[in-house]
Design a protein around this motif. Structure first.
Motif, PDB file in Angstrom:
ATOM      1  N   MET A   1     -13.521   2.814   4.815  1.00  0.00           N
ATOM      2  CA  MET A   1     -12.833   1.557   5.044  1.00  0.00           C
ATOM      3  C   MET A   1     -11.628   1.423   4.114  1.00  0.00           C
ATOM      4  SD  MET A   1     -12.866  -1.146   6.838  1.00  0.00           S
ATOM      5  CE  MET A   1     -12.427  -2.833   6.905  1.00  0.00           C
ATOM      6  N   ASP A   2     -11.793   1.902   2.880  1.00  0.00           N
ATOM      7  CA  ASP A   2     -10.708   1.773   1.914  1.00  0.00           C
ATOM      8  C   ASP A   2      -9.505   2.625   2.313  1.00  0.00           C
ATOM      9  OD1 ASP A   2     -12.081  -0.020   0.318  1.00  0.00           O
ATOM     10  OD2 ASP A   2     -13.135   1.593  -0.727  1.00  0.00           O
ATOM     11  N   ASN A   3      -9.755   3.821   2.861  1.00  0.00           N
ATOM     12  CA  ASN A   3      -8.646   4.663   3.296  1.00  0.00           C
ATOM     13  C   ASN A   3      -7.870   4.007   4.427  1.00  0.00           C
ATOM     14  OD1 ASN A   3      -9.102   6.667   1.434  1.00  0.00           O
ATOM     15  ND2 ASN A   3     -10.421   7.843   2.779  1.00  0.00           N
ATOM     16  N   VAL A   4      -8.559   3.236   5.248  1.00  0.00           N
ATOM     17  CA  VAL A   4      -7.890   2.519   6.329  1.00  0.00           C
ATOM     18  C   VAL A   4      -6.942   1.481   5.737  1.00  0.00           C
ATOM     19  CG1 VAL A   4      -8.243   0.972   8.292  1.00  0.00           C
ATOM     20  CG2 VAL A   4      -9.772   2.911   7.943  1.00  0.00           C
ATOM     21  N   ASP A   5      -7.378   0.805   4.670  1.00  0.00           N
ATOM     22  CA  ASP A   5      -6.532  -0.179   4.012  1.00  0.00           C
ATOM     23  C   ASP A   5      -5.267   0.484   3.448  1.00  0.00           C
ATOM     24  OD1 ASP A   5      -8.340  -2.181   4.578  1.00  0.00           O
ATOM     25  OD2 ASP A   5      -9.351  -2.028   2.621  1.00  0.00           O
ATOM     26  N   ILE A   6      -5.442   1.653   2.870  1.00  0.00           N
ATOM     27  CA  ILE A   6      -4.290   2.378   2.322  1.00  0.00           C
ATOM     28  C   ILE A   6      -3.338   2.790   3.435  1.00  0.00           C
ATOM     29  CG2 ILE A   6      -3.575   4.502   1.141  1.00  0.00           C
ATOM     30  CD1 ILE A   6      -6.105   4.232  -0.567  1.00  0.00           C
ATOM     31  N   GLU A   7      -3.889   3.267   4.539  1.00  0.00           N
ATOM     32  CA  GLU A   7      -3.036   3.674   5.665  1.00  0.00           C
ATOM     33  C   GLU A   7      -2.292   2.475   6.253  1.00  0.00           C
ATOM     34  OE1 GLU A   7      -2.258   6.724   6.563  1.00  0.00           O
ATOM     35  OE2 GLU A   7      -3.593   7.509   5.003  1.00  0.00           O
ATOM     36  N   ILE A   8      -2.945   1.328   6.313  1.00  0.00           N
ATOM     37  CA  ILE A   8      -2.284   0.109   6.808  1.00  0.00           C
ATOM     38  C   ILE A   8      -1.159  -0.289   5.859  1.00  0.00           C
ATOM     39  CG2 ILE A   8      -2.604  -2.375   7.206  1.00  0.00           C
ATOM     40  CD1 ILE A   8      -5.423  -1.672   8.265  1.00  0.00           C
ATOM     41  N   TYR A   9      -1.433  -0.256   4.551  1.00  0.00           N
ATOM     42  CA  TYR A   9      -0.410  -0.601   3.561  1.00  0.00           C
ATOM     43  C   TYR A   9       0.778   0.359   3.655  1.00  0.00           C
ATOM     44  CZ  TYR A   9       1.933  -0.992  -0.942  1.00  0.00           C
ATOM     45  OH  TYR A   9       2.877  -1.119  -1.927  1.00  0.00           O
ATOM     46  N   ALA A  33      12.645  10.550   0.886  1.00  0.00           N
ATOM     47  CA  ALA A  33      11.783   9.500   1.421  1.00  0.00           C
ATOM     48  C   ALA A  33      10.348  10.008   1.572  1.00  0.00           C
ATOM     49  CB  ALA A  33      12.318   9.011   2.762  1.00  0.00           C
ATOM     50  N   GLU A  34      10.189  11.249   1.979  1.00  0.00           N
ATOM     51  CA  GLU A  34       8.847  11.811   2.149  1.00  0.00           C
ATOM     52  C   GLU A  34       8.100  11.860   0.814  1.00  0.00           C
ATOM     53  OE1 GLU A  34       6.920  16.098   3.389  1.00  0.00           O
ATOM     54  OE2 GLU A  34       8.727  15.440   4.436  1.00  0.00           O
ATOM     55  N   GLU A  35       8.790  12.297  -0.251  1.00  0.00           N
ATOM     56  CA  GLU A  35       8.167  12.322  -1.576  1.00  0.00           C
ATOM     57  C   GLU A  35       7.813  10.906  -2.029  1.00  0.00           C
ATOM     58  OE1 GLU A  35      10.915  14.267  -4.160  1.00  0.00           O
ATOM     59  OE2 GLU A  35      10.446  16.263  -3.402  1.00  0.00           O
ATOM     60  N   PHE A  36       8.670   9.947  -1.706  1.00  0.00           N
ATOM     61  CA  PHE A  36       8.416   8.553  -2.073  1.00  0.00           C
ATOM     62  C   PHE A  36       7.147   8.044  -1.400  1.00  0.00           C
ATOM     63  CE2 PHE A  36       8.982   4.046  -0.877  1.00  0.00           C
ATOM     64  CZ  PHE A  36       8.920   3.485  -2.143  1.00  0.00           C
ATOM     65  N   PHE A  37       7.031   8.264  -0.097  1.00  0.00           N
ATOM     66  CA  PHE A  37       5.857   7.774   0.623  1.00  0.00           C
ATOM     67  C   PHE A  37       4.586   8.486   0.162  1.00  0.00           C
ATOM     68  CE2 PHE A  37       9.138   6.638   3.938  1.00  0.00           C
ATOM     69  CZ  PHE A  37       9.094   5.277   3.666  1.00  0.00           C
ATOM     70  N   ASN A  38       4.688   9.776  -0.173  1.00  0.00           N
ATOM     71  CA  ASN A  38       3.527  10.485  -0.726  1.00  0.00           C
ATOM     72  C   ASN A  38       3.128   9.884  -2.070  1.00  0.00           C
ATOM     73  OD1 ASN A  38       3.349  12.212   1.463  1.00  0.00           O
ATOM     74  ND2 ASN A  38       4.556  13.816   0.485  1.00  0.00           N
ATOM     75  N   GLY A  39       4.123   9.552  -2.889  1.00  0.00           N
ATOM     76  CA  GLY A  39       3.848   8.928  -4.183  1.00  0.00           C
ATOM     77  C   GLY A  39       3.221   7.560  -4.038  1.00  0.00           C
ATOM     78  N   VAL A  40       3.700   6.776  -3.071  1.00  0.00           N
ATOM     79  CA  VAL A  40       3.121   5.449  -2.818  1.00  0.00           C
ATOM     80  C   VAL A  40       1.656   5.595  -2.435  1.00  0.00           C
ATOM     81  CG1 VAL A  40       3.158   3.465  -1.248  1.00  0.00           C
ATOM     82  CG2 VAL A  40       5.296   4.328  -2.204  1.00  0.00           C
ATOM     83  N   LYS A  41       1.365   6.566  -1.586  1.00  0.00           N
ATOM     84  CA  LYS A  41      -0.020   6.779  -1.148  1.00  0.00           C
ATOM     85  C   LYS A  41      -0.911   7.193  -2.324  1.00  0.00           C
ATOM     86  CE  LYS A  41      -2.764   9.152   2.339  1.00  0.00           C
ATOM     87  NZ  LYS A  41      -2.731  10.033   3.505  1.00  0.00           N
ATOM     88  N   GLU A  42      -0.413   8.101  -3.174  1.00  0.00           N
ATOM     89  CA  GLU A  42      -1.203   8.550  -4.328  1.00  0.00           C
ATOM     90  C   GLU A  42      -1.500   7.394  -5.284  1.00  0.00           C
ATOM     91  OE1 GLU A  42       0.528  11.897  -6.338  1.00  0.00           O
ATOM     92  OE2 GLU A  42       0.813  12.987  -4.459  1.00  0.00           O
ATOM     93  N   ILE A  43      -0.477   6.596  -5.570  1.00  0.00           N
ATOM     94  CA  ILE A  43      -0.679   5.475  -6.498  1.00  0.00           C
ATOM     95  C   ILE A  43      -1.614   4.436  -5.881  1.00  0.00           C
ATOM     96  CG2 ILE A  43       0.469   3.581  -7.703  1.00  0.00           C
ATOM     97  CD1 ILE A  43       2.913   5.446  -7.975  1.00  0.00           C
ATOM     98  N   ALA A  44      -1.495   4.181  -4.579  1.00  0.00           N
ATOM     99  CA  ALA A  44      -2.393   3.237  -3.914  1.00  0.00           C
ATOM    100  C   ALA A  44      -3.834   3.734  -3.987  1.00  0.00           C
ATOM    101  CB  ALA A  44      -1.962   3.029  -2.467  1.00  0.00           C
TER     102      ALA A  44
END
Length: 105
Positions: A1-9, A33-44
């Motif tokens: 469920m938590d991974n779904v929240d991250i994907e939604i964010y 932009a790709e590195e940025f979105f990967n970084g956002v996902k890792e930090i989330a």
């Protein structure tokens, strides 16, 4: 469920920047932009593991952008030439001017 929240964010963040590409360029500068979105996902994901809100704080966003825009250090190799040669009589210094000076004085 938590991974779904991250994907939604992450989807919301991507949607915002797809609708406002000039804001993405202003935010990222030279970063990808790709590195940025990967970084956002890792930090989330890290925030989720700590039990915090998955949304990035202002400080986390700034640190990510700064990290992505750091200049990459290039490894430089230089070859040092030694003015000696190995000879059967030992090391011979190849600077003749110094040798002449030593012999004359």
């Amino acid at each position: 469920m938590d991974n779904v929240d991250i994907e939604i964010y992450l989807s919301q963040v991507k949607t915002f920047f797809n609708q406002n590409p000039e804001q993405l360029i202003k935010l990222l500068g030279q970063a990808s932009a790709e590195e940025f979105f990967n970084g956002v996902k890792e930090i989330a994901m890290q925030n989720m593991e700590k039990g915090e809100d998955i949304q990035l704080t202002n400080n986390q966003m700034i640190q990510l952008v700064v990290e992505l825009n750091k200049p990459k250090q290039k490894v430089q190799t230089t070859e040092v030439l030694v003015p000696y040669i190995n000879h059967k009589f030992g090391h011979i210094f190849l600077n003749w001017l110094s040798l002449i000076y030593i012999l004359l004085y």
